[in-house]
Design a protein around this motif. Sequence first.
Motif, short mmCIF file in Angstrom:
data_model
loop_
_atom_site.label_atom_id
_atom_site.label_comp_id
_atom_site.label_asym_id
_atom_site.label_seq_id
_atom_site.Cartn_x
_atom_site.Cartn_y
_atom_site.Cartn_z
N THR A 364 62.44 35.04 48.97
CA THR A 364 62.69 35.46 47.49
C THR A 364 61.40 35.22 46.71
OG1 THR A 364 64.82 35.08 47.67
CG2 THR A 364 64.06 35.09 45.39
N VAL A 365 60.81 36.02 46.06
CA VAL A 365 59.82 35.60 45.18
C VAL A 365 60.30 35.02 43.89
CG1 VAL A 365 57.17 36.21 44.20
CG2 VAL A 365 58.06 37.13 46.21
N ALA A 366 60.47 33.64 43.57
CA ALA A 366 60.99 33.18 42.64
C ALA A 366 60.26 33.04 41.48
CB ALA A 366 61.48 31.75 43.05
N LEU A 367 58.95 33.29 41.76
CA LEU A 367 57.77 33.14 40.47
C LEU A 367 56.68 33.86 40.83
CD1 LEU A 367 57.60 31.60 37.58
CD2 LEU A 367 56.35 30.10 38.80
N GLY A 368 56.08 34.49 40.27
CA GLY A 368 54.62 34.94 40.32
C GLY A 368 54.66 35.92 41.30
N GLY A 369 53.67 35.89 42.29
CA GLY A 369 53.63 36.90 43.51
C GLY A 369 52.86 38.03 43.18
N LYS A 370 51.80 38.06 42.26
CA LYS A 370 51.11 39.15 41.76
C LYS A 370 49.66 38.76 41.45
CE LYS A 370 53.41 40.67 37.60
NZ LYS A 370 54.08 39.51 37.20
N ALA A 371 48.70 39.44 41.32
CA ALA A 371 47.61 39.11 40.69
C ALA A 371 47.73 39.05 39.22
CB ALA A 371 46.49 40.29 41.01
N ALA A 372 46.80 38.37 38.62
CA ALA A 372 47.14 38.33 37.12
C ALA A 372 45.95 38.82 36.24
CB ALA A 372 47.47 36.80 36.86
N ASP A 373 46.17 39.03 35.00
CA ASP A 373 45.10 39.58 34.11
C ASP A 373 44.51 38.30 33.64
OD1 ASP A 373 45.19 42.26 34.51
OD2 ASP A 373 46.85 42.44 33.09
N GLY A 374 43.49 37.93 33.82
CA GLY A 374 42.92 36.55 33.22
C GLY A 374 41.47 37.10 32.30
N PRO A 375 41.02 36.19 31.45
CA PRO A 375 39.86 36.59 30.75
C PRO A 375 38.88 36.91 31.65
CG PRO A 375 40.63 34.20 30.43
CD PRO A 375 41.49 35.05 31.30
N GLY A 376 37.92 38.02 31.41
CA GLY A 376 36.94 38.43 32.40
C GLY A 376 37.30 39.31 33.32
N GLY A 377 38.52 39.44 33.78
CA GLY A 377 39.08 40.52 34.67
C GLY A 377 38.98 40.02 36.16
N GLY A 378 38.46 38.75 36.39
CA GLY A 378 38.22 38.23 37.94
C GLY A 378 39.38 37.91 38.64
N CYS A 379 39.20 36.98 39.51
CA CYS A 379 40.04 36.91 40.62
C CYS A 379 41.41 36.14 40.43
CB CYS A 379 39.32 36.27 41.83
SG CYS A 379 37.72 36.92 42.16
N TYR A 380 42.04 36.54 39.51
CA TYR A 380 43.34 35.57 39.05
C TYR A 380 44.51 35.79 39.68
CZ TYR A 380 40.51 34.37 34.99
OH TYR A 380 39.36 34.07 34.24
N VAL A 381 45.41 34.86 40.01
CA VAL A 381 46.68 35.11 40.55
C VAL A 381 47.58 34.47 39.85
CG1 VAL A 381 45.99 35.91 43.33
CG2 VAL A 381 46.61 33.40 42.53
N GLU A 382 48.96 34.76 39.84
CA GLU A 382 49.85 33.90 39.15
C GLU A 382 50.35 32.72 40.09
OE1 GLU A 382 53.11 36.44 37.87
OE2 GLU A 382 51.92 37.36 36.48
N PRO A 383 50.68 31.72 39.43
CA PRO A 383 51.28 30.70 40.06
C PRO A 383 52.53 31.00 40.89
CG PRO A 383 51.55 30.15 37.67
CD PRO A 383 50.73 31.42 38.10
#
Length: 505
Positions: A364-383
């Motif tokens: 179960t992906v209880a939280l997050g589980g995807k790349a995130a949109d962060g400032p600059g559009g770089g290598c962000y992922v969600e906690p």
Amino acid sequence: MPTLDENLKKADAYLARFKDGPVLNQIAGEAVPAADRGTFEVISPIDLKPIARAARGTAGDIDQAAKAAKAAFPEWAAMPGKDRKKLLHKVADAIVARAEEIAFVECVDTGQAHRFMAKAALRGAENFRFYADKAPEARDGLALPTEGQFNYTTRVPLGPVGVITPWNTPFMLSTWKIAPALAAGCTVVHKPAEFSPLTARLLVEIAEEAGLPKGVWNTVNGLGEEAGKALTEHPDIRAIAFVGESATGSAIMAQAAPTLKRVHFELGGKNPVIVFKDADLDRAAEAAVFMIYSLNGERCTSSSRLLVEAEIYDAFTAKIAEKAKAIKIGHPLDPDTVIGPLIHPTHQEKVVSYFELAREEGVTVALGGKAADGPGGGCYVEPTLFTGARPDMRVAQEEIFGPVLTAIAFKNEEEAIEIANGVRYGLAGYIWTNDVGRAFRVSNQLDAGMIWVNSENVRHLPSPFGGMKASGIGRDGGDYSFEFYMETKNVAFATQEHRISKLGG
Ligand code: NAD
């Protein structure tokens, strides 16, 4: 508190120097390009834009650096410990003086949040101070008298050594490896990680400006397969201190075998945090969240497996999700940011691939589980929090090295230990319980080089740091580092005229 805009301006000013030309190697006290003028591009994970080019050292550059380290060794090794102590304190002072610059450059180069990198720069200075103070005792040994003989031991520095470091917190880790080598009387060739080489340049400059003699510390940038490999194979290099992935450790062991090098490995981890129902659950949750979501989860001692007693599993994982949901993803230079971009698109891809895998494995992906949109559009992922995982699943076995926590339920103490030890790694373990007897029993049985009871990772520099199984070989910290960087000699004096067996004549 400064604003993001103010920090961005400062960072631009500190990074401007890297636009003038490649990040140079430092060999025998000279800043030099790679002999063949090769370079590689360094990008920021914030926006994937180039921030520098760095010298792409190869075997020839390593050879020059190793020769410089060899030439500088006799004088450096012979310098009295009290004089090395003074010099290394000057290096620490100079790090403190440039701590702001180091932190800003590190944030842009690695994507790590400023709130952590500001402290990491100062911890680098502390590492130098700690080993500066220990330099005068590096040669100390034991007195081992026996009847008719007096044995004493002393230590001598190994010679020129190679230090190979990873990209996650490069400045702090480099000081952690290099300060004890210098305090012991060794000379150094450092090969920083190619994803984040900038602060290694600042560090060697700082050390030489503080008065470190030429050739005592040489830095060669380059790729692992080129400069790194050549360093591990060089006949003048007596030992390799390596921090990085377990697979790279295996490769280095093989590469270093023909020249019989001593190796010291600080490798990967899949560290359990074990929470029993009698623990202070608020503190346990706070610590578990800190240990996986700080430093982007790119931390060898991160608490990446959450083992929770079944009766409190749902409530406790809900508490973790609640806290993690409030964590701010953002620009590393934003003072409020906790999670910045991961180091590089290839690493982001690896972390994201575990999100897909988790779904395939039925977690179960209880939280997050995807790349995130962060400032600059770089290598962000969600906690991210995975719940309902089984211990044998890949998400529960493999080092993901991102802000990703895998939660597993256990029935009793015995099962907790079995799950905790059921991975190839054995770096750190965290135990949360108010039952003292249980804390002793579990810590006694955990396969881990470092165990914290009712605590997150709080370092104590004299204590041993390192892992078991695929997490490493050897220990750093306190006197343990000297054991690696030095040879122990035994000298035996006859104190009586003992009988010598006569052979012949
Ligand atoms: P990595 O193994 O890919 O690279 C580390 C260094 O080794 C780099 O400088 C690289 O250029 C060099 N290298 C690569 N191949 C080489 C070769 N064949 N010969 C010589 N050098 C070579 O590791 P990484 O991805 O940079 O770092 C992340 C890893 O480091 C994670 O597994 C993490 O757990 C580990 N780590 C461990 C500790 C610890 O103390 N145990 C601390 C920090 C990071």
